[in-house]
Write a protein that holds these residues in place. Structure first.
Motif, PDB file in Angstrom:
ATOM      1  N   GLY A 129       0.761  -1.249  -0.083  1.00 12.40           N
ATOM      2  CA  GLY A 129      -0.020   0.066  -0.126  1.00 12.40           C
ATOM      3  C   GLY A 129       0.734   1.184  -0.048  1.00 12.40           C
ATOM      4  N   MET A 130       0.063   2.234   0.260  1.00 17.99           N
ATOM      5  CA  MET A 130       0.765   3.694   0.364  1.00 17.99           C
ATOM      6  C   MET A 130       2.026   3.877   0.978  1.00 17.99           C
ATOM      7  SD  MET A 130      -1.141   7.114   1.329  1.00 17.99           S
ATOM      8  CE  MET A 130      -0.670   8.804   0.981  1.00 17.99           C
ATOM      9  N   HIS A 131       2.108   3.334   2.218  1.00 15.97           N
ATOM     10  CA  HIS A 131       3.417   3.203   2.895  1.00 15.97           C
ATOM     11  C   HIS A 131       4.080   1.880   3.048  1.00 15.97           C
ATOM     12  CE1 HIS A 131       3.519   7.486   4.030  1.00 15.97           C
ATOM     13  NE2 HIS A 131       2.323   7.599   4.200  1.00 15.97           N
ATOM     14  N   GLY A 132       3.612   1.046   2.062  1.00  9.90           N
ATOM     15  CA  GLY A 132       4.101  -0.426   2.292  1.00  9.90           C
ATOM     16  C   GLY A 132       5.337  -0.570   1.706  1.00  9.90           C
ATOM     17  N   GLN A 133       5.908  -1.866   1.778  1.00  8.79           N
ATOM     18  CA  GLN A 133       7.074  -2.208   1.054  1.00  8.79           C
ATOM     19  C   GLN A 133       7.140  -2.320  -0.507  1.00  8.79           C
ATOM     20  OE1 GLN A 133       9.618  -2.820   3.190  1.00  8.79           O
ATOM     21  NE2 GLN A 133       8.272  -2.834   5.066  1.00  8.79           N
ATOM     22  N   LEU A 134       8.264  -1.552  -1.094  1.00  9.48           N
ATOM     23  CA  LEU A 134       8.254  -1.438  -2.480  1.00  9.48           C
ATOM     24  C   LEU A 134       7.894  -2.809  -3.073  1.00  9.48           C
ATOM     25  CD1 LEU A 134       9.273   0.034  -5.026  1.00  9.48           C
ATOM     26  CD2 LEU A 134      11.751  -0.690  -4.455  1.00  9.48           C
ATOM     27  N   ASN A 144       4.142  -4.131  -2.920  1.00  9.93           N
ATOM     28  CA  ASN A 144       3.656  -3.566  -4.115  1.00  9.93           C
ATOM     29  C   ASN A 144       3.762  -4.193  -5.410  1.00  9.93           C
ATOM     30  OD1 ASN A 144       2.121  -2.047  -2.406  1.00  9.93           O
ATOM     31  ND2 ASN A 144       3.405  -0.283  -2.602  1.00  9.93           N
ATOM     32  N   ARG A 145       5.148  -4.382  -5.714  1.00 13.56           N
ATOM     33  CA  ARG A 145       5.622  -4.947  -7.125  1.00 13.56           C
ATOM     34  C   ARG A 145       4.864  -6.351  -7.163  1.00 13.56           C
ATOM     35  NH1 ARG A 145      10.543  -2.679  -8.435  1.00 13.56           N
ATOM     36  NH2 ARG A 145      10.055  -0.671  -8.819  1.00 13.56           N
ATOM     37  N   ALA A 146       4.962  -7.029  -6.248  1.00 15.41           N
ATOM     38  CA  ALA A 146       4.270  -8.426  -6.140  1.00 15.41           C
ATOM     39  C   ALA A 146       2.855  -8.382  -6.466  1.00 15.41           C
ATOM     40  CB  ALA A 146       4.717  -9.099  -4.842  1.00 15.41           C
ATOM     41  N   ILE A 147       2.204  -7.725  -5.905  1.00 13.18           N
ATOM     42  CA  ILE A 147       0.661  -7.361  -6.206  1.00 13.18           C
ATOM     43  C   ILE A 147       0.641  -7.112  -7.708  1.00 13.18           C
ATOM     44  CG2 ILE A 147      -1.377  -5.975  -5.701  1.00 13.18           C
ATOM     45  CD1 ILE A 147      -0.577  -5.616  -3.262  1.00 13.18           C
ATOM     46  N   ILE A 173       3.406   6.111  -1.759  1.00 17.97           N
ATOM     47  CA  ILE A 173       2.688   6.194  -3.027  1.00 17.97           C
ATOM     48  C   ILE A 173       2.046   7.813  -2.775  1.00 17.97           C
ATOM     49  CG2 ILE A 173       0.679   5.756  -4.638  1.00 17.97           C
ATOM     50  CD1 ILE A 173       0.843   2.919  -3.206  1.00 17.97           C
ATOM     51  N   PRO A 174       2.621   8.744  -3.848  1.00 21.36           N
ATOM     52  CA  PRO A 174       2.103  10.210  -3.728  1.00 21.36           C
ATOM     53  C   PRO A 174       0.561   9.906  -3.811  1.00 21.36           C
ATOM     54  CG  PRO A 174       3.151   9.842  -5.828  1.00 21.36           C
ATOM     55  CD  PRO A 174       3.219   8.446  -5.111  1.00 21.36           C
ATOM     56  N   PRO A 175      -0.306  10.958  -3.427  1.00 20.63           N
ATOM     57  CA  PRO A 175      -1.624  10.887  -3.419  1.00 20.63           C
ATOM     58  C   PRO A 175      -2.098  10.979  -5.069  1.00 20.63           C
ATOM     59  CG  PRO A 175      -0.804  13.296  -2.590  1.00 20.63           C
ATOM     60  CD  PRO A 175       0.258  12.105  -2.529  1.00 20.63           C
ATOM     61  N   GLY A 176      -2.915  10.041  -5.225  1.00 22.53           N
ATOM     62  CA  GLY A 176      -3.512   9.834  -6.681  1.00 22.53           C
ATOM     63  C   GLY A 176      -2.451   8.775  -7.455  1.00 22.53           C
ATOM     64  N   GLY A 177      -1.256   8.259  -6.827  1.00 19.26           N
ATOM     65  CA  GLY A 177      -0.483   7.359  -7.517  1.00 19.26           C
ATOM     66  C   GLY A 177      -1.003   6.063  -7.406  1.00 19.26           C
ATOM     67  N   GLY A 178      -0.196   4.959  -8.238  1.00 15.41           N
ATOM     68  CA  GLY A 178      -0.670   3.790  -8.026  1.00 15.41           C
ATOM     69  C   GLY A 178       0.319   2.913  -7.328  1.00 15.41           C
ATOM     70  N   THR A 228      -4.409   0.794   0.756  1.00 14.40           N
ATOM     71  CA  THR A 228      -3.811  -0.614   0.370  1.00 14.40           C
ATOM     72  C   THR A 228      -3.721  -0.484  -1.242  1.00 14.40           C
ATOM     73  OG1 THR A 228      -4.929  -1.626   1.955  1.00 14.40           O
ATOM     74  CG2 THR A 228      -4.050  -3.102   0.499  1.00 14.40           C
ATOM     75  N   THR A 229      -4.632  -0.060  -1.829  1.00 14.92           N
ATOM     76  CA  THR A 229      -4.743  -0.437  -3.296  1.00 14.92           C
ATOM     77  C   THR A 229      -4.104   0.634  -4.257  1.00 14.92           C
ATOM     78  OG1 THR A 229      -6.878   0.893  -3.331  1.00 14.92           O
ATOM     79  CG2 THR A 229      -6.854  -1.690  -3.190  1.00 14.92           C
ATOM     80  N   GLY A 230      -3.993   1.932  -3.472  1.00 17.64           N
ATOM     81  CA  GLY A 230      -3.515   3.062  -4.253  1.00 17.64           C
ATOM     82  C   GLY A 230      -4.595   3.643  -5.066  1.00 17.64           C
ATOM     83  N   TRP A 231      -4.388   4.603  -5.915  1.00 15.81           N
ATOM     84  CA  TRP A 231      -5.511   5.364  -6.598  1.00 15.81           C
ATOM     85  C   TRP A 231      -5.504   4.719  -8.182  1.00 15.81           C
ATOM     86  CZ3 TRP A 231      -2.784   6.766  -2.557  1.00 15.81           C
ATOM     87  CH2 TRP A 231      -3.663   7.138  -1.382  1.00 15.81           C
ATOM     88  N   GLN A 232      -4.532   4.307  -8.677  1.00 15.12           N
ATOM     89  CA  GLN A 232      -4.690   3.980 -10.100  1.00 15.12           C
ATOM     90  C   GLN A 232      -4.841   2.241  -9.922  1.00 15.12           C
ATOM     91  OE1 GLN A 232      -4.087   5.952 -12.538  1.00 15.12           O
ATOM     92  NE2 GLN A 232      -3.827   7.610 -11.021  1.00 15.12           N
ATOM     93  N   LEU A 233      -6.346   1.997 -10.160  1.00 17.87           N
ATOM     94  CA  LEU A 233      -6.590   0.395  -9.995  1.00 17.87           C
ATOM     95  C   LEU A 233      -6.176  -0.392 -11.114  1.00 17.87           C
ATOM     96  CD1 LEU A 233     -10.028   0.815  -8.164  1.00 17.87           C
ATOM     97  CD2 LEU A 233      -7.818   0.483  -7.053  1.00 17.87           C
ATOM     98  N   ASP A 234      -5.823   0.171 -11.992  1.00 20.47           N
ATOM     99  CA  ASP A 234      -5.212  -0.548 -13.408  1.00 20.47           C
ATOM    100  C   ASP A 234      -3.927  -1.190 -13.040  1.00 20.47           C
ATOM    101  OD1 ASP A 234      -4.383   2.062 -13.348  1.00 20.47           O
ATOM    102  OD2 ASP A 234      -4.033   2.184 -15.337  1.00 20.47           O
TER     103      ASP A 234
END
Ligand SMILES: Cc1cc2nc3c(=O)[nH]c(=O)nc-3n(C[C@H](O)[C@H](O)[C@H](O)COP(=O)(O)OP(=O)(O)OC[C@H]3O[C@@H](n4cnc5c(N)ncnc54)[C@H](O)[C@@H]3O)c2cc1C
Ligand SMILES: Cc1ncc(C[n+]2csc(CCOP(=O)(O)OP(=O)(O)O)c2C)c(N)n1
Lengths: 172, 572
Positions: free
Chosen positions: B259-264, B267-270, B554-559, B287-293
């Motif tokens: 997620g937003m403050h998660g491990q690099l 997030n890559r694994a997701i 993850i900056p606001p609005g990012g994925g 958890t998901t960030g804002w770019q769901l694609d």
């Protein structure tokens, strides 16, 4: 946007109406009509709620309503599978005799009852599907509607097994 | 059992005992004199007098998260009840089972602006799973039983019972311990077998399966089943903030928090997986960030959740399973074991192991080169504390440093305010945690701003001998907000500086706590030892870099593939 009619069977406790309507308020959904009445089973009430919203909003609302502890059943009534009724009382301006007879003719055509008539107004009752009432009211606006009251929709499923009845229906 | 003639207050206390309540956190008042009069003689229930009702609710919440049993808090009518509100909203957001009892003015004057009247019933309706305003003494057995039943079953949550004084004082002939519940309340717990079969089909054929474990896994006590499935599938596990502890973070398949403050690499694994098994999570935007694609674009999405309303709420899924995650996991494992052998040595597994080695919370001796003082302090705390120790957190950078670096090794040992993000939660939650688990070390990872919101309850700790340790990350800023101002608002630090007062060492000393200042990370070990050895509640004022930042993020609005500030991450 589409009108959805949700039929609920709820425990007849104080606060249950607030809880139910609060659920809509929290999600910014407008209730267009709401009726609450006793039902065939003691201790339970039936609520019929009409809302405007998308399919996905409806889906969310249905699930969230089911989550309320005092809600026993939730049914989303499709227009094609339900008999939907509303009752409308309205007072129409009819000073001019020509207008008055026209109002009366139209009332007859729509199956509306004439409850009262004075020299300057006619009071009518129409019990119908909400859409038909909408059309009738639109016509009456032409003459001038002094007062309009509607009870809000109530609805029952066609056949057995549809609708939030105490027997049959869809369990949560 | 024969009917008994009891007062309302006696009925409440009898039913509390039946429901297994051993502790209550509360503050009395005029409307509760009858209840406290019964509690006075009652030995089976330990009442802990808090110094603010918000803390009573947080303590009950902390107690519940550690013990797995509903926590109980008590507040008087009007201001007592309104003070509870933040704590109740917090617990309910994080699906933590809490039963709150509030005093109310007599039924005859409800609605008249009577002295200390507030409409607790309507105020708390949207922040509880359910609430009751009791109108008849004879209803009390059923109400108290249902309060616990509802709080503790299905998706757990808060139930409040509002108790008018005349109902508590009134006498009724009642049957105690009723079993009766609500016709419409059927917590849906048994997963559908057809759906389980579909899931097994997907998992058996997936090349890059991934498990996302949320708070529901911990609440369902399903950590054991989760670990078995991960081992069997050779699937990595990432967690949400609330899922921290669902799997030991040093398990070779754990990739830490996503997620937003998660491990690099969590997030890559997701982003890379081809089947995502999401367990007891509500797919919050953190958890998901804002770019769901960017969120699992190539994966078949499977979602197990006990609450139907969570399915397809934030994320459209391919296979939903509505039910208890513990049951679902055993069902999946049983079928899967029949279907194919345990998998190991896949390419994916090799990649997972590399990703694990780059996870800051998974590896105790990970390089801390270029790390901030705050980073190093958390890592140090993580190394010093044993596997059973419980960490609670306040909210802000301190919380995210903890999420990012603290290695959680067991369920129910990482207690944080996830959904509401309530500053001031960590310290009273630590009190509840310590009461639930007196033999475990309990440490609150605190920000100076947060601690100032509930620090008066040091008095409670000292008075009741509840030796929790507060580690203040003292940056003299509302750090998390300052970080956003630095990164996204051109360093205009609008009202985030906290000035230089108070002196936390003296403040804690004045309450009778052990206290010490920690100037350098190297000094922390001794200071923590001193704190534990003092046997007292303790406050360590740890001086950190004023402008330390929580990165990457993850900056606001990012994925989830768009993290910034990854320079210090180990790249693989
Ligand atoms: C400053 C800050 C930063 C944050 N950053 C992050 C971040 O980077 N990453 C992150 O993940 N979070 C972060 N959070 C936390 C975030 O706000 C949410 O609280 C969190 O992501 C929710 O966790 P969850 O999805 O596990 O759901 P929870 O809130 O824990 O909900 C549990 C879910 O499990 C279900 N459930 C409950 N019991 C069962 C059962 N028995 N069986 C099956 N299902 C069950 C529930 O219905 C619910 O859907 C942050 C919070 C703060 C304050
Ligand atoms: C009760 C409450 N008020 C305001 C906020 C908004 N907020 C989020 S983090 C934060 C700063 C927290 O500061 P501090 O406790 O000192 O921790 P730090 O970020 O410096 O580690 C604020 C003000 C909040 N989450 N909770």
């Amino acid at each position: 946007m589409q009108t959805h009619i949700i039929s609920l069977l709820v425990e007849d406790n104080p606060g249950v109406l607030t809880r139910m309507s609060g659920m809509f308020t929290q999600r910014g959904i407008n209730i267009t009509s709401l009726t609450v009445s006793p039902c065939e089973k003691e201790g339970l009430s039936r609520m019929t709620v009409a809302i405007e919203g998308s399919e996905s909003e409806l889906e969310m609302v249905r699930k969230q309503l089911s989550n309320l502890i005092e809600v026993v059943k939730v049914v989303d009534l499709k227009e094609s599978e339900a008999i939907i009724r509303d009752l409308c009382l309205l007072k129409v301006h009819a000073k001019d005799p020509e207008a008055r007879s026209e109002v009366m003719q139209l009332a007859e055509a729509y199956g509306a009852k004439i409850l009262d008539a004075t020299l300057d107004s006619v009071t009518l009752e129409l019990k119908e599907e909400p859409k038909k009432i909408d059309r009738f009211v639109d016509l009456m606006r032409h003459f001038g509607v002094k007062q309009l009251f509607r009870t809000g929709v109530t609805a029952i499923g066609i056949g057995i097994g549809v609708g939030a009845g105490a027997g049959g229906g869809v369990e949560k | 059992m024969a009917k008994q003639k009891l007062s309302g207050a006696e009925i409440v206390v009898e039913e509390l005992k039946t429901e297994g309540a051993e502790v209550a956190f509360g503050i009395p008042g005029g409307a509760l004199l009858d209840l406290y009069d019964v509690l006075y003689k009652e030995e089976a229930i330990r009442h802990i007098l808090m110094r603010h009702e918000q803390c009573a609710a947080h303590a009950a919440d902390g107690y519940a998260r550690v013990s797995g049993k509903a926590g109980v808090c008590i507040a008087t009518s009007g201001p007592g009840a309104t003070n509870l509100v933040t704590g109740l909203a917090n617990a309910n957001m994080d699906s933590s089972p809490v039963v709150a009892l509030t005093g109310q003015v007599p039924t005859s004057v409800i609605g008249t602006n009577a002295f200390q009247e507030a409409s607790t019933f309507t105020i708390t309706m949207p922040i509880t799973k359910h609430n009751f305003l009791v109108k008849r003494t004879e209803d009390l057995p059923k109400v108290i039983h249902n309060a616990f039943y509802i709080a503790n079953t299905g998706r757990k949550g808060v139930v409040l019972v509002d108790l008018p004084t005349d109902i508590l004082a009134g006498v009724a002939e009642v049957d105690l311990h009723p079993k009766e519940t609500f016709a419409g309340y059927k917590p849906n717990i048994k997963p559908n077998q057809v759906q389980i079969k579909r899931v097994v089909e997907v998992l058996a054929n997936a090349e890059r399966p991934l498990i996302l474990a949320g708070g529901g896994v911990i609440s369902a006590d399903a950590a054991e089943e989760l670990r078995h499935l991960a081992d069997f599938l050779g699937a990595p596990v990432v967690t949400t903030l609330m899922g921290k502890g669902a799997i030991p973070e040093n398990h070779p398949f754990c990739l830490g928090m996503a997620g937003m403050h998660g491990q690099l690499y969590a997030n890559r694994a997701i982003n890379e997986c081809d089947a995502l098994l999401a367990l007891g999570t509500r797919f919050s935007d953190r958890t998901t960030g804002w770019q769901l694609d960017q969120f699992a674009p190539d994966a078949t999405l499977i979602h197990v959740d006990i609450d139907t309303a969570e399915i397809n709420k934030n994320m459209q899924v391919d296979i939903p399973i509505v039910g208890d995650v513990k049951l679902a996991l055993s069902g999946i494992l049983k079928l899967l074991e029949k279907k194919r052998a345990k998998k190991s040595g896949s390419e994916w597994e090799k990649r997972i192991k590399k990703m694990h080695s780059a996870c800051d919370s998974c590896v105790e001796d990970i390089s801390m080169e270029g790390a901030s003082v705050s980073d190093m302090l958390i890592k140090e705390i993580s190394r010093i504390l044993d596997d059973d120790a419980i960490v609670t957190t306040e909210v802000g950078q301190c919380q995210m440093f903890a999420a990012h670096y603290y290695m959680t090794r067991k369920p129910r040992t990482f207690i944080s305010s996830g959904g509401l993000g309530t500053m001031g939660f960590g310290f009273p939650a630590a009190i509840g945690a310590k009461v639930a688990a007196p033999d475990k070390k309990v440490v609150d990872i605190a920000g100076d701003g947060s601690f100032l919101m509930t620090c008066q309850d040091m008095a409670t700790c000292v008075e009741n001998d509840i030796p929790v340790v507060v580690c203040i990350f003292d940056n003299r800023y509302l750090g998390m907000v300052r970080q956003w101002q630095e990164l996204f608002y051109e360093k205009k630090y609008a009202h985030t500086g906290l000035g230089i007062t108070p002196d936390f060492v003296k403040l804690a000393g004045a309450f009778g706590c052990y206290s010490e200042r920690v100037e350098k990370p190297e000094d922390l070990k001794d200071a923590l030892n001193n704190a534990f050895e003092s046997g007292k509640p303790a406050v360590l004022d740890m001086i950190v870099g004023k402008e330390d930042k929580v990165l990457p993020m993850i900056p606001p609005g990012g994925g989830i593939t768009g993290m910034i500030g990854t320079e210090r991450c180990k790249h693989i």
